[in-house]
Design a protein around this motif. Structure first.
Motif, PDB file in Angstrom:
ATOM      1  N   TYR A 108      -5.263  -2.021  -8.028  1.00 49.34           N
ATOM      2  CA  TYR A 108      -6.461  -2.748  -8.414  1.00 49.34           C
ATOM      3  C   TYR A 108      -6.791  -3.938  -7.510  1.00 49.34           C
ATOM      4  O   TYR A 108      -7.854  -4.538  -7.657  1.00 49.34           O
ATOM      5  CB  TYR A 108      -6.315  -3.249  -9.863  1.00 49.34           C
ATOM      6  CG  TYR A 108      -6.054  -2.150 -10.849  1.00 49.34           C
ATOM      7  CD1 TYR A 108      -7.066  -1.244 -11.190  1.00 49.34           C
ATOM      8  CD2 TYR A 108      -4.803  -2.001 -11.448  1.00 49.34           C
ATOM      9  CE1 TYR A 108      -6.829  -0.224 -12.105  1.00 49.34           C
ATOM     10  CE2 TYR A 108      -4.563  -0.983 -12.364  1.00 49.34           C
ATOM     11  CZ  TYR A 108      -5.576  -0.107 -12.685  1.00 49.34           C
ATOM     12  OH  TYR A 108      -5.345   0.901 -13.579  1.00 49.34           O
ATOM     13  N   GLY A 109      -5.903  -4.279  -6.586  1.00 49.79           N
ATOM     14  CA  GLY A 109      -6.140  -5.447  -5.746  1.00 49.79           C
ATOM     15  C   GLY A 109      -7.117  -5.170  -4.616  1.00 49.79           C
ATOM     16  O   GLY A 109      -7.110  -4.092  -4.023  1.00 49.79           O
ATOM     17  N   SER A 110      -7.973  -6.155  -4.326  1.00 50.32           N
ATOM     18  CA  SER A 110      -8.884  -6.033  -3.190  1.00 50.32           C
ATOM     19  C   SER A 110      -8.107  -6.242  -1.897  1.00 50.32           C
ATOM     20  O   SER A 110      -6.944  -6.668  -1.902  1.00 50.32           O
ATOM     21  CB  SER A 110      -9.985  -7.093  -3.290  1.00 50.32           C
ATOM     22  OG  SER A 110      -9.443  -8.401  -3.135  1.00 50.32           O
ATOM     23  N   GLN A 111      -8.754  -5.942  -0.767  1.00 53.19           N
ATOM     24  CA  GLN A 111      -8.114  -6.150   0.535  1.00 53.19           C
ATOM     25  C   GLN A 111      -7.742  -7.614   0.712  1.00 53.19           C
ATOM     26  O   GLN A 111      -6.668  -7.936   1.203  1.00 53.19           O
ATOM     27  CB  GLN A 111      -9.060  -5.705   1.651  1.00 53.19           C
ATOM     28  CG  GLN A 111      -8.449  -5.741   3.048  1.00 53.19           C
ATOM     29  CD  GLN A 111      -7.634  -4.497   3.354  1.00 53.19           C
ATOM     30  OE1 GLN A 111      -7.416  -3.665   2.491  1.00 53.19           O
ATOM     31  NE2 GLN A 111      -7.185  -4.371   4.585  1.00 53.19           N
ATOM     32  N   GLY A 112      -8.638  -8.513   0.298  1.00 52.40           N
ATOM     33  CA  GLY A 112      -8.355  -9.941   0.408  1.00 52.40           C
ATOM     34  C   GLY A 112      -7.184 -10.358  -0.456  1.00 52.40           C
ATOM     35  O   GLY A 112      -6.337 -11.161  -0.025  1.00 52.40           O
ATOM     36  N   GLN A 113      -7.109  -9.845  -1.672  1.00 50.38           N
ATOM     37  CA  GLN A 113      -5.988 -10.169  -2.564  1.00 50.38           C
ATOM     38  C   GLN A 113      -4.667  -9.644  -2.007  1.00 50.38           C
ATOM     39  O   GLN A 113      -3.637 -10.304  -2.098  1.00 50.38           O
ATOM     40  CB  GLN A 113      -6.243  -9.578  -3.954  1.00 50.38           C
ATOM     41  CG  GLN A 113      -7.280 -10.330  -4.772  1.00 50.38           C
ATOM     42  CD  GLN A 113      -7.535  -9.654  -6.101  1.00 50.38           C
ATOM     43  OE1 GLN A 113      -7.689  -8.427  -6.180  1.00 50.38           O
ATOM     44  NE2 GLN A 113      -7.590 -10.440  -7.168  1.00 50.38           N
ATOM     45  N   GLN A 114      -4.716  -8.461  -1.414  1.00 56.91           N
ATOM     46  CA  GLN A 114      -3.499  -7.887  -0.843  1.00 56.91           C
ATOM     47  C   GLN A 114      -3.010  -8.719   0.339  1.00 56.91           C
ATOM     48  O   GLN A 114      -1.815  -8.990   0.461  1.00 56.91           O
ATOM     49  CB  GLN A 114      -3.751  -6.438  -0.428  1.00 56.91           C
ATOM     50  CG  GLN A 114      -3.971  -5.506  -1.614  1.00 56.91           C
ATOM     51  CD  GLN A 114      -4.251  -4.076  -1.206  1.00 56.91           C
ATOM     52  OE1 GLN A 114      -4.499  -3.776  -0.044  1.00 56.91           O
ATOM     53  NE2 GLN A 114      -4.214  -3.164  -2.165  1.00 56.91           N
ATOM     54  N   LYS A 133       0.793  -1.231   0.000  1.00 57.65           N
ATOM     55  CA  LYS A 133       0.000   0.000   0.000  1.00 57.65           C
ATOM     56  C   LYS A 133       0.824   1.279   0.000  1.00 57.65           C
ATOM     57  O   LYS A 133       0.388   2.302  -0.531  1.00 57.65           O
ATOM     58  CB  LYS A 133      -0.927   0.009   1.216  1.00 57.65           C
ATOM     59  CG  LYS A 133      -2.041  -1.027   1.163  1.00 57.65           C
ATOM     60  CD  LYS A 133      -2.947  -0.887   2.384  1.00 57.65           C
ATOM     61  CE  LYS A 133      -4.150  -1.789   2.302  1.00 57.65           C
ATOM     62  NZ  LYS A 133      -5.050  -1.632   3.469  1.00 57.65           N
TER      63      LYS A 133
END
Length: 377
Positions: free
Chosen positions: A282-288, A126
């Motif tokens: 572009y990544g979601s919180q879960g993907q991160q 982030k």
């Protein structure tokens, strides 16, 4: 690689703490603010020479005290090592290995390999380039002490060159001396660039292998090195030096105007992608979260490949950030690794870890209870 014991004297809120660890899982639990993370911080300090929370040693000293003392017993490749770090009254900290003082912090590297995983590691994705450089630099410094020395040299050379740039603004006759610093900078930079590229390629490969399981083969993760200048993907030190020297010459007037060196490895970045798209953008919180988990497990595997030993793993309050499937995957992935886990509630681990864990209840900087998993039933 095993940490057998740890002694803390006036470190953070630990006045006199002695802990003997399990060779497998160590669950350090208790309410927030009791000193759980401080234990992991001390271990990490013994491995990397730095805290993951502060750059100031005086912030590690217990309130109303003027020193701290850390002593840890490590078994490394069949050999016992004792790592001791002392700090007193704003003086330079003293480090001893088996009672022998070391003059350079680089000599600490390689005595204890450690991987730290905390909720703040989402900053790798982030935040700005500095966080990603820090992650790579700490890991590379542990497994390659020469890389650590090159980083130190880079910092010193940049500092001297920047001083010269500021002086050149009013004393143009000093311009002839810039070539000396350019050459020194280019030599160190080339060494760093080569190691960063090799590391990124290896980490990316390991992370891809991990991430395909976490994502059920739906995602491909890549960890790409983004050099601050186009070095044409060369692994030849001389070629990289020549490219960088030309760029330093070309940017001299701009650097004089700015008062600092605008091009170089101190401005490098790393691009983390999922299916060729920026994870940060572009990544979601879960993907991160899944990606950081893949990267951390990859870091463990990479250290093992480079050194022939598994590092210890420090999990600072991350289990609550992971869903049940990711927790199980993490536990399965670290079955060969001595692991330290901080949490507020130990109950979730009692069934997962069976008889392979030791539990430590921490209150106000003290271990007030210690028991093995087998005593839970």
């Amino acid at each position: 690689m095993i940490v057998k014991s740890l002694f803390l004297d006036n470190f953070r809120n630990h006045r006199d703490t002695k802990i003997d660890f399990s060779d497998r899982f160590n669950i350090i639990y208790g309410n927030n603010g009791q000193g759980k993370t401080n234990i992991l911080e001390a271990i990490y300090l013994c491995a990397s020479g730095r805290s993951h929370r502060t750059s100031k040693d005086n912030e590690l000293v217990m309130f109303n005290s003027d020193y701290f003392n850390i002593n840890t017993q490590v078994f490394n490749n069949g050999l016992e090592r004792n790592i001791n770090i002392k700090y007193l009254n704003n003086q330079k900290r003293q480090i001893k290995i088996n009672e022998i003082p070391i003059k350079k912090i680089g000599s600490l590297m390689g005595n204890l390999y450690a991987v730290l995983f905390s909720p703040e590691d989402l900053s790798i994705i982030k935040q700005g380039p500095g966080e990603r450089r820090r992650f790579v630099d700490i890991t590379l410094s542990q497994i390659k002490p020469t890389y650590f020395y090159n980083l130190q040299s880079l910092s010193k050379i940049l500092k001297q060159r920047n001083i010269l740039l500021k002086n050149l603004y009013s004393k143009s006759e000093l311009v002839d001396t810039i070539d000396i610093w350019n050459y020194k900078l280019a030599e160190v930079a080339a060494n760093i660039i080569i190691e960063r590229r090799k590391f990124s390629e290896a980490l990316s490969e390991f992370a891809q292998n991990q991430h395909k399981y976490i994502s059920n083969n739906s995602e491909i993760i890549t960890f790409n090195y983004e050099c601050n200048f186009n070095y044409q993907n060369s692994d030849n030190k001389t070629e990289i030096m020549n490219i960088y020297l030309k760029l330093l010459e070309k940017s001299l007037n701009r650097d004089i105007s700015l008062g600092y060196t605008s091009i170089g490895p101190h401005r490098d970045d790393y691009d983390i992608l999922i299916n060729n798209k920026s994870l940060k953008l572009y990544g979601s919180q879960g993907q991160q979260r899944s990606s950081v988990l893949s990267i951390k497990i990859a870091e463990i595997e990479l250290i093992n490949k480079e050194t022939g030993q598994y590092p210890i793993l420090l999990l600072d309050d991350v289990m609550s950030e992971l869903d049940e499937n990711r927790q199980k995957y993490l536990m399965e992935s670290i079955k060969y690794v001595q692991t330290f886990i901080t949490c507020t509630n130990d109950s979730k681990f009692k069934n997962i870890l069976n008889n392979s864990a030791r539990y430590f209840l921490i209150e106000s900087g003290s271990v007030i209870n210690c028991f093995e998993n087998e005593h839970l039933h």
